[in-house]
Enzyme design. Structure first.
Site: not given
Ligand code: NAD
Ligand code: TYD
Length: 343
Positions: A153, A149, A124-126
């Protein structure tokens, strides 16, 4: 090729499994623990596909991971499994350390032992921390994670780096910005706001709503990951961004207007502790070296996403009852961290 997808029952992972089954001949093994965020309904219709196998299990279960690597003759791993929600990491960091750091380390060791050809770490960019009003994250930006978090990562990224440097293990790291699209768990900003608006509930905007995120459509992200897996250079990092920055408040207003709801639903609530101000990705390396660019512009992607949540109401309504409801009350209820009293 036999590809192990971890976390394939989550948001991005399930979109990726569908992409691979649609657009490649690869065999997909999906290892997922089905935590609160994992949902087999995300993969409905794939059960009988002969190129697909689901295994319910934990990436921390070394014996299981070892068995899968050999029995399935795994050639590539795309590692999505993680605890992924910042707010939950503030409430309880331990599971983030276990899953995201130790889980990644176990996968790396077992993948190395099985001599897999490619290991893609979905990060992630975070990990780069927060930007001010100017600038963008490049692959050379130093790591400065602010939430538990992001710290977990960053740690898993560093473990990946060490496996490349120490053992020559073929790892590639991708770092993407905020994804949106179908199957996103309704604790994240966009699906939470859509679901709340449809139920005429308050829309909790943290702080003053001026935080900026760079939104990337999930399908564009999955295409990028696939390119990296097939054509990326081992040992490298690739940033993947949506080229689409927006302030949270503007985004929530846009959604409310799209849904024909009143902006009066917007409620400013107590800010997230350590809330990063702005993320913005420079995706130039992906564009120059792998010829990738985002194809779904934000208004099209957002319209598709809103339609998906409208058409799949049963999917999110089921999630929003039960255990998730307890989480929501804890975080947003009158005693919750994000309640509406801004003291
Ligand atoms: P999500 O939370 O929707 O899905 C995570 C999945 O991992 C779930 O299906 C969960 O059951 C599984 N999981 C959790 N712990 C586990 C374990 N111990 N063993 C096996 N499976 C396990 O997450 P997402 O949004 O789909 O993100 C996927 C990846 O992308 C993550 O690594 C996250 O850090 C990264 N990512 C997500 C975003 C975003 O915007 N959603 C942005 C940047 C990076
Ligand atoms: P989020 O979807 O949790 O992603 P991330 O924290 O990984 O960027 O949140 C996106 C942005 O929205 C973040 O600046 C936090 C804000 N946010 C709210 O303002 N209200 C909410 O209820 C949530 C879940 C997020």
């Amino acid at each position: 090729m036999n590809i192990l997808i971890t976390g394939g029952a989550g948001f991005i992972g399930s979109n990726h499994v569908r992409l691979l089954l649609d657009q490649s001949d690869d065999r997909i093994i999906n290892l997922d623990l089905l935590t609160y965020a994992g949902n087999l309904e995300n993969l409905a219709g794939l059960e009988d596909n002969p190129r697909y196998r689901f295994i319910k299990g934990d990436i921390l279960d070394r014996a299981l991971v070892r068995r899968i690597m050999t029995e399935e003759n795994i050639q590539a791993v795309v590692h999505f499994a993680a605890e992924s929600h910042v707010d939950r990491s503030v409430e309880g960091p331990e599971v983030f350390v276990r899953t995201n750091i130790l889980g990644t380390e176990i996968l790396l060791e077992e993948a190395r032992r099985a001599e897999v050809d490619r290991f893609v770490m979905v990060s992630t960019d975070e990990v780069y921390g927060s930007l001010g009003a100017e600038g963008m994250f490049t692959e050379d930006t130093s790591l400065a994670p602010n939430s538990p978090y992001a710290a977990s990562k960053a740690s898993s990224d560093l473990m990946c780096r060490s496996f490349f440097k120490t053992f020559g293990f073929p790892v590639i790291i991708t770092r993407c910005s905020n994804n949106y699209g179908p199957y996103q768990f309704p604790e994240k900003l966009i699906p939470l706001m859509i679901a709340n608006a449809l139920e005429d509930k308050n829309l909790p905007v943290y702080g003053d709503g001026q935080n900026v995120r760079d939104w990337l459509f999930v399908g564009d992200h999955c295409r990028a990951i696939d390119l990296v897996m097939r054509q990326g250079k081992v040992g490298e990092i690739y940033n993947i961004g949506g080229c689409n920055e927006m302030k949270n408040l503007e985004l929530v207003e846009l959604l409310v207007d799209k849904l024909g709801k009143s902006r009066d639903l917007i409620t400013f609530v107590k800010d997230r502790p350590g809330h990063d101000l702005r993320y913005a990705i420079d995706a130039g390396k992906m564009m120059r070296e792998l010829g990738w660019s985002p194809t779904v512009d934000f208004s099209t992607g957002l319209a598709q996403t809103v339609n998906w949540y409208l058409e799949n109401r049963a999917w999110w309504e089921k999630i929003r009852t039960g255990q998730y409801q307890e989480y929501y009350n804890k975080m947003y209820g009158s005693e919750g961290r994000h309640d509406a009293s801004m003291d």
